[in-house]
Design a protein around this motif. Sequence first.
Motif, PDB file in Angstrom:
ATOM      1  N   GLU A  52     -53.277 -22.872 103.890  1.00 36.02           N
ATOM      2  CA  GLU A  52     -53.497 -23.040 102.455  1.00 36.02           C
ATOM      3  C   GLU A  52     -52.261 -23.434 101.670  1.00 36.02           C
ATOM      4  O   GLU A  52     -52.368 -23.859 100.517  1.00 36.02           O
ATOM      5  CB  GLU A  52     -54.056 -21.738 101.865  1.00 36.02           C
ATOM      6  CG  GLU A  52     -55.425 -21.351 102.413  1.00 36.02           C
ATOM      7  CD  GLU A  52     -55.968 -20.100 101.754  1.00 36.02           C
ATOM      8  OE1 GLU A  52     -55.197 -19.457 101.004  1.00 36.02           O
ATOM      9  OE2 GLU A  52     -57.149 -19.764 101.972  1.00 36.02           O
ATOM     10  N   VAL A  53     -51.074 -23.307 102.250  1.00 34.37           N
ATOM     11  CA  VAL A  53     -49.858 -23.502 101.471  1.00 34.37           C
ATOM     12  C   VAL A  53     -48.812 -24.228 102.308  1.00 34.37           C
ATOM     13  O   VAL A  53     -48.758 -24.073 103.531  1.00 34.37           O
ATOM     14  CB  VAL A  53     -49.310 -22.145 100.974  1.00 34.37           C
ATOM     15  CG1 VAL A  53     -48.916 -21.259 102.143  1.00 34.37           C
ATOM     16  CG2 VAL A  53     -48.144 -22.322 100.018  1.00 34.37           C
ATOM     17  N   ALA A  54     -48.022 -25.061 101.639  1.00 28.63           N
ATOM     18  CA  ALA A  54     -46.873 -25.712 102.264  1.00 28.63           C
ATOM     19  C   ALA A  54     -45.614 -25.257 101.557  1.00 28.63           C
ATOM     20  O   ALA A  54     -45.595 -25.128 100.314  1.00 28.63           O
ATOM     21  CB  ALA A  54     -47.006 -27.233 102.193  1.00 28.63           C
ATOM     22  N   TYR A  55     -44.575 -25.006 102.309  1.00 23.43           N
ATOM     23  CA  TYR A  55     -43.288 -24.623 101.737  1.00 23.43           C
ATOM     24  C   TYR A  55     -42.314 -25.779 101.945  1.00 23.43           C
ATOM     25  O   TYR A  55     -42.046 -26.171 103.092  1.00 23.43           O
ATOM     26  CB  TYR A  55     -42.740 -23.371 102.423  1.00 23.43           C
ATOM     27  CG  TYR A  55     -43.643 -22.163 102.304  1.00 23.43           C
ATOM     28  CD1 TYR A  55     -43.581 -21.335 101.184  1.00 23.43           C
ATOM     29  CD2 TYR A  55     -44.560 -21.863 103.302  1.00 23.43           C
ATOM     30  CE1 TYR A  55     -44.405 -20.227 101.077  1.00 23.43           C
ATOM     31  CE2 TYR A  55     -45.395 -20.762 103.207  1.00 23.43           C
ATOM     32  CZ  TYR A  55     -45.312 -19.947 102.090  1.00 23.43           C
ATOM     33  OH  TYR A  55     -46.156 -18.851 101.982  1.00 23.43           O
ATOM     34  N   ARG A  56     -41.811 -26.319 100.854  1.00 19.61           N
ATOM     35  CA  ARG A  56     -40.743 -27.298 101.005  1.00 19.61           C
ATOM     36  C   ARG A  56     -39.447 -26.544 101.225  1.00 19.61           C
ATOM     37  O   ARG A  56     -39.070 -25.669 100.425  1.00 19.61           O
ATOM     38  CB  ARG A  56     -40.630 -28.201  99.783  1.00 19.61           C
ATOM     39  CG  ARG A  56     -39.574 -29.283 100.005  1.00 19.61           C
ATOM     40  CD  ARG A  56     -39.353 -30.185  98.835  1.00 19.61           C
ATOM     41  NE  ARG A  56     -38.161 -30.989  99.061  1.00 19.61           N
ATOM     42  CZ  ARG A  56     -37.568 -31.745  98.151  1.00 19.61           C
ATOM     43  NH1 ARG A  56     -38.085 -31.821  96.928  1.00 19.61           N
ATOM     44  NH2 ARG A  56     -36.485 -32.424  98.438  1.00 19.61           N
ATOM     45  N   VAL A  57     -38.752 -26.868 102.319  1.00 20.96           N
ATOM     46  CA  VAL A  57     -37.538 -26.148 102.675  1.00 20.96           C
ATOM     47  C   VAL A  57     -36.338 -27.089 102.648  1.00 20.96           C
ATOM     48  O   VAL A  57     -36.485 -28.308 102.655  1.00 20.96           O
ATOM     49  CB  VAL A  57     -37.672 -25.494 104.065  1.00 20.96           C
ATOM     50  CG1 VAL A  57     -38.732 -24.396 104.044  1.00 20.96           C
ATOM     51  CG2 VAL A  57     -38.013 -26.527 105.142  1.00 20.96           C
ATOM     52  N   ARG A  58     -35.157 -26.503 102.611  1.00 22.09           N
ATOM     53  CA  ARG A  58     -33.935 -27.295 102.485  1.00 22.09           C
ATOM     54  C   ARG A  58     -33.649 -28.102 103.726  1.00 22.09           C
ATOM     55  O   ARG A  58     -33.066 -29.189 103.655  1.00 22.09           O
ATOM     56  CB  ARG A  58     -32.749 -26.368 102.204  1.00 22.09           C
ATOM     57  CG  ARG A  58     -32.872 -25.654 100.874  1.00 22.09           C
ATOM     58  CD  ARG A  58     -31.634 -24.904 100.440  1.00 22.09           C
ATOM     59  NE  ARG A  58     -30.624 -24.652 101.443  1.00 22.09           N
ATOM     60  CZ  ARG A  58     -30.199 -23.435 101.774  1.00 22.09           C
ATOM     61  NH1 ARG A  58     -30.764 -22.361 101.251  1.00 22.09           N
ATOM     62  NH2 ARG A  58     -29.238 -23.291 102.637  1.00 22.09           N
ATOM     63  N   ALA A  59     -34.058 -27.588 104.894  1.00 23.09           N
ATOM     64  CA  ALA A  59     -33.709 -28.258 106.142  1.00 23.09           C
ATOM     65  C   ALA A  59     -34.620 -27.767 107.258  1.00 23.09           C
ATOM     66  O   ALA A  59     -35.206 -26.681 107.172  1.00 23.09           O
ATOM     67  CB  ALA A  59     -32.248 -27.975 106.508  1.00 23.09           C
ATOM     68  N   SER A  60     -34.708 -28.571 108.279  1.00 22.49           N
ATOM     69  CA  SER A  60     -35.400 -28.143 109.504  1.00 22.49           C
ATOM     70  C   SER A  60     -34.624 -26.995 110.145  1.00 22.49           C
ATOM     71  O   SER A  60     -33.406 -26.864 109.961  1.00 22.49           O
ATOM     72  CB  SER A  60     -35.493 -29.323 110.465  1.00 22.49           C
ATOM     73  OG  SER A  60     -36.004 -28.930 111.709  1.00 22.49           O
ATOM     74  N   PHE A  61     -35.333 -26.182 110.920  1.00 25.36           N
ATOM     75  CA  PHE A  61     -34.664 -25.054 111.563  1.00 25.36           C
ATOM     76  C   PHE A  61     -35.456 -24.599 112.775  1.00 25.36           C
ATOM     77  O   PHE A  61     -36.641 -24.900 112.927  1.00 25.36           O
ATOM     78  CB  PHE A  61     -34.521 -23.885 110.581  1.00 25.36           C
ATOM     79  CG  PHE A  61     -35.845 -23.307 110.125  1.00 25.36           C
ATOM     80  CD1 PHE A  61     -36.505 -22.332 110.859  1.00 25.36           C
ATOM     81  CD2 PHE A  61     -36.442 -23.762 108.953  1.00 25.36           C
ATOM     82  CE1 PHE A  61     -37.731 -21.819 110.440  1.00 25.36           C
ATOM     83  CE2 PHE A  61     -37.656 -23.256 108.528  1.00 25.36           C
ATOM     84  CZ  PHE A  61     -38.309 -22.274 109.265  1.00 25.36           C
ATOM     85  N   LEU A  62     -34.793 -23.861 113.637  1.00 24.30           N
ATOM     86  CA  LEU A  62     -35.436 -23.068 114.671  1.00 24.30           C
ATOM     87  C   LEU A  62     -35.199 -21.600 114.333  1.00 24.30           C
ATOM     88  O   LEU A  62     -34.081 -21.223 113.937  1.00 24.30           O
ATOM     89  CB  LEU A  62     -34.864 -23.393 116.046  1.00 24.30           C
ATOM     90  CG  LEU A  62     -35.411 -24.650 116.725  1.00 24.30           C
ATOM     91  CD1 LEU A  62     -34.585 -24.984 117.955  1.00 24.30           C
ATOM     92  CD2 LEU A  62     -36.876 -24.449 117.100  1.00 24.30           C
ATOM     93  N   PRO A  63     -36.211 -20.746 114.473  1.00 26.25           N
ATOM     94  CA  PRO A  63     -36.055 -19.356 114.037  1.00 26.25           C
ATOM     95  C   PRO A  63     -35.088 -18.545 114.877  1.00 26.25           C
ATOM     96  O   PRO A  63     -34.486 -17.577 114.378  1.00 26.25           O
ATOM     97  CB  PRO A  63     -37.481 -18.796 114.129  1.00 26.25           C
ATOM     98  CG  PRO A  63     -38.195 -19.695 115.068  1.00 26.25           C
ATOM     99  CD  PRO A  63     -37.585 -21.054 114.904  1.00 26.25           C
ATOM    100  N   GLY A  64     -34.918 -18.888 116.165  1.00 25.50           N
ATOM    101  CA  GLY A  64     -33.985 -18.122 116.984  1.00 25.50           C
ATOM    102  C   GLY A  64     -34.422 -16.677 117.121  1.00 25.50           C
ATOM    103  O   GLY A  64     -35.493 -16.389 117.645  1.00 25.50           O
TER     104      GLY A  64
END
Length: 370
Positions: A52-64
């Motif tokens: 239902e929702v999209a988050y625009r984020v500052r950068a791609s990432f891996l959660p680690g």
Amino acid sequence: MTDVTLSLGKDDRGILPDRMIAALAKAGGIVPTMPFAPDQIQPASLDLRLGEVAYRVRASFLPGRTTVAERIAELTLHEISLSKGAVLETGCVYIVPLLESLALPDDISAAANPKSSTGRLDVFTRVIADRIRGFDQIAAGYRGPLYAEISPRTFPVLVRKGSRLSQIRFRHGHALLDAEALRALHAKERLVDSDDADVSQGVGVSVDLSGLGPGGLVGYRAKRHTGLIDVELRNGYTVPDYWEPVQARPDNALILDPDEFYILASKEAVQVPPDYACEMVPFDPLVGEFRVHYAGFFDPGFGYAGAGGRGARAVLEVRSREVPFILEHGQIVGRLVYEKMIARPDTLYGQGIGSNYQAQSLKLSKHFKG
């Protein structure tokens, strides 16, 4: 969650077919927040749906070592509702929780890939999960949510809750064919229509720049600054509004311009026998400054004569990197690796399940007319 089992023996190695994916879901190994769509289970994969929702984020990432939700809280610029549809802009990175979560048995792993139509729109899409260290790879026994990382590269796209940009395969044990088994399968089934096919480390796939279509057409280059594309709309857009044709040259070569996106086709016609699944993997990152094939899954029956295929070209989604690069006709650009299915799917690709690219040659995504 209770323990999930499919009662598979140690010799039952391979990719789960459609009915076993359904059984895995029924047993609680796949946990959708709403019932599956009728065509969501494919012969060897499951389509994944946006939430239902999209988050625009500052950068791609891996959660680690963290969860994806924790990283979203740290990196979110703003939140976008997808309930009525929203446009994802080029050059931005979005994280979208998916409607499917997993509670995999300890002997079932999974791998994700963009759907064919997603790759042909140059929408860079990867699946991530809590505490993973690699994109699109879900370890056996994983229990938790799934997320899509989405970054449109060329066209802005309109998506909504339920849109399907990615697909996931489930695997029991190691079933990748080694060079000897692959040579034997090619001798039996003729996996590509080439008398001198390179099958040493997967079946070599080369690019066709000799002119497949009318007027020597070899492919398309995406235009910039176009209108948006609704990912749910089929045959809704005219090709010249979004693509420039690429014609064959006398030297049968093509200079890839940096940061441009091309749709080309393989020289070989490919087929995937019913008891196998296939994936396109990069040939060798050291042989060229380009990336080929964002969407690499080929289902059982793709191009197969018994499923109406008679061989089908592999459509190549090609993007050059920082420098111009010359592609030449017949140059190997990728490899097809084959894996065994645990069992033959009930329905093969091309047999009445909305298969858009059976018997294809050079073909844009289903969103374009013609």
